[in-house]
Design an enzyme around this catalytic site. Sequence first.
Site, PDB file in Angstrom:
ATOM      1  N   CYS A  65     -13.676 -15.715   6.777  1.00  0.00           N
ATOM      2  CA  CYS A  65     -13.960 -17.349   7.028  1.00  0.00           C
ATOM      3  C   CYS A  65     -13.379 -17.922   8.068  1.00  0.00           C
ATOM      4  O   CYS A  65     -13.703 -18.756   8.716  1.00  0.00           O
ATOM      5  CB  CYS A  65     -13.918 -18.049   5.867  1.00  0.00           C
ATOM      6  SG  CYS A  65     -12.360 -17.836   5.177  1.00  0.00           S
ATOM      7  N   HIS A 333      -9.976 -20.447   1.694  1.00  0.00           N
ATOM      8  CA  HIS A 333     -11.015 -20.463   2.731  1.00  0.00           C
ATOM      9  C   HIS A 333     -11.163 -21.417   3.645  1.00  0.00           C
ATOM     10  O   HIS A 333     -10.289 -22.326   4.059  1.00  0.00           O
ATOM     11  CB  HIS A 333     -12.512 -21.361   1.771  1.00  0.00           C
ATOM     12  CG  HIS A 333     -13.602 -21.309   2.403  1.00  0.00           C
ATOM     13  ND1 HIS A 333     -14.186 -19.745   2.967  1.00  0.00           N
ATOM     14  CD2 HIS A 333     -14.966 -21.927   2.566  1.00  0.00           C
ATOM     15  CE1 HIS A 333     -15.458 -19.827   3.467  1.00  0.00           C
ATOM     16  NE2 HIS A 333     -15.747 -21.138   3.234  1.00  0.00           N
ATOM     17  N   ASN A 354     -20.049 -24.486   6.390  1.00  0.00           N
ATOM     18  CA  ASN A 354     -19.633 -23.452   5.908  1.00  0.00           C
ATOM     19  C   ASN A 354     -20.230 -22.274   6.715  1.00  0.00           C
ATOM     20  O   ASN A 354     -21.027 -22.365   7.301  1.00  0.00           O
ATOM     21  CB  ASN A 354     -19.881 -23.553   4.750  1.00  0.00           C
ATOM     22  CG  ASN A 354     -19.000 -22.649   3.762  1.00  0.00           C
ATOM     23  OD1 ASN A 354     -18.405 -22.092   4.174  1.00  0.00           O
ATOM     24  ND2 ASN A 354     -19.076 -22.696   2.485  1.00  0.00           N
TER      25      ASN A 354
END
Length: 397
Positions: A65, A333, A354
Amino acid sequence: MNKFLRSALLISIVSLTAFTSYAQDNLINSLSKNQSEISKQSFTFTPIINLTNTSIKNQGSSGTCWSYSTNSFLESEMIKAGRSAVDLSEMFIVRNSYIEKGKNYVRMHGAVTLGDGGALHDVINMYAKYGIVPQEVYTGLNYGTDVNRFGEMAAIQEGVLSAVVKNPNNVLTPNWIKAYTAVIDSYLGEAPEKFTYNGKSYTPQTFAKEVVGLNPQDYIEISSFKDQPLYQKFVLMVPDNWSFDQVYNVKMNELTDIIDNALKSGHTVAWATDVSEKGFSWKNGIAYVPARDFSMMNDTEKASMFNGPKPELKITEDMRQKAFNNYETTDDHGMHIVGLAKDQNGKEYYIVKNSWGESNDYKGYLYVTKTFVQYKTTSILLNKKGLPKDIRQKLKI
C-alpha cells in the site's frame, strides 16, 4: 441431584446457550446486512475540494500500500505541476526497495523488519536513487497472475536472507546479494536499464528527470507525538521504517491544519494510518471515531455504526500518544488524501483514495473524519509548498 438430572440440566444449558448465541449472531448479521445496504443512502457528501487524481488500483495480495499510495501521490503532483500524469510502476519501486531492505536486514543481522511493508518515504528514496518507469514497462507480474501475489516470493526472500544471516561460511560472499536479487527478479521481473516510451528512449533516471520532473527534495514527512521535541526531526519508531528515516514532529491539531492547507493550495497528501479500528469500514467507505466505546454498544448500535453521521469521541494528544504506546495505533496502511467534503450536517471529511480496487460503496474511495486522522495517523507526506507559512517557520524550512 442425581446423575441423570445433572446431565439433562447441563445439556439443556449448553443447548440454550448455543441457541442464544446463534440467534444473536443471526440478528447481528441480519442487522449489519440491512444497515450496510442503506449506509450509503444515509450520507450525503458535498465536495469542497476534489483534486485530480489517477485511476483506482488494486495492490492484490501484497503489503505494498505504501508504494501504491505514494506513487498515486506523485502522479497527482505531476498534474499539479502542469505535466501529463503517467501511470507509474509501483512494482519498480517495490523491487528496488526490497533489495535495499535486504541489504539492511543482513547488515542488522536480521534484527529489523523484512516483509512486504514499507513507508511513504521509501517511494521518494527509491525514486531519488533508482528513478522510475511507467507501469506498462514494469508491471511486476512476471509469473502469470493479474494482480500481485507475494506469499511465495516473501517466504523465499526470508529463507535466503535467514541463511545469509546465519553465515555458515563464517564470511559473507558477494554472491548472496546476487542470489537474493535473483529471487525478487524471478517473481517481479528484471529492472529495465533502458526502455522506449512514446517513441523516445529513456533510462529510469532520465525518465524521472525529463518526464516525471519531480524533485525528491521537495517532499517532507510529518508526524505528531508528545514524547518527541516539537518542530524537530526524530526517527519514526514503527516496524515498517526499516531505513530509520526521520520525520518532523508537530502538534496533533497541526496535522489536519497542514492537510487542509495542502489541499487548498492544490497539493494532495500521502497518508499512513491504522485501519484496524471499529470505526473504519472499507465496505461502507467511512472512517470515524465513535463517541461510544464499541464494547459498550448493544447489537443494534453495532450494526448501525455506519448508518449516517454519528457523534465522535473528542481526541486529545494524550489519547493519541497512549494509543500508539499500547500498539492500538500501528502502521497498518497507506492511502492518498485527494480532497475535502462535508456531510449533510456540515461536518468535514477527507476524500481518500485507496488501493483495494473498486470493491466498496464509493468505488475505491472513502470519507474520513478529521478526528480519525488526528487520532490514527502515523505519518503524512506532502510537498513542502503545501505547508502553512507558520508551520514552515516553526520547522525552519
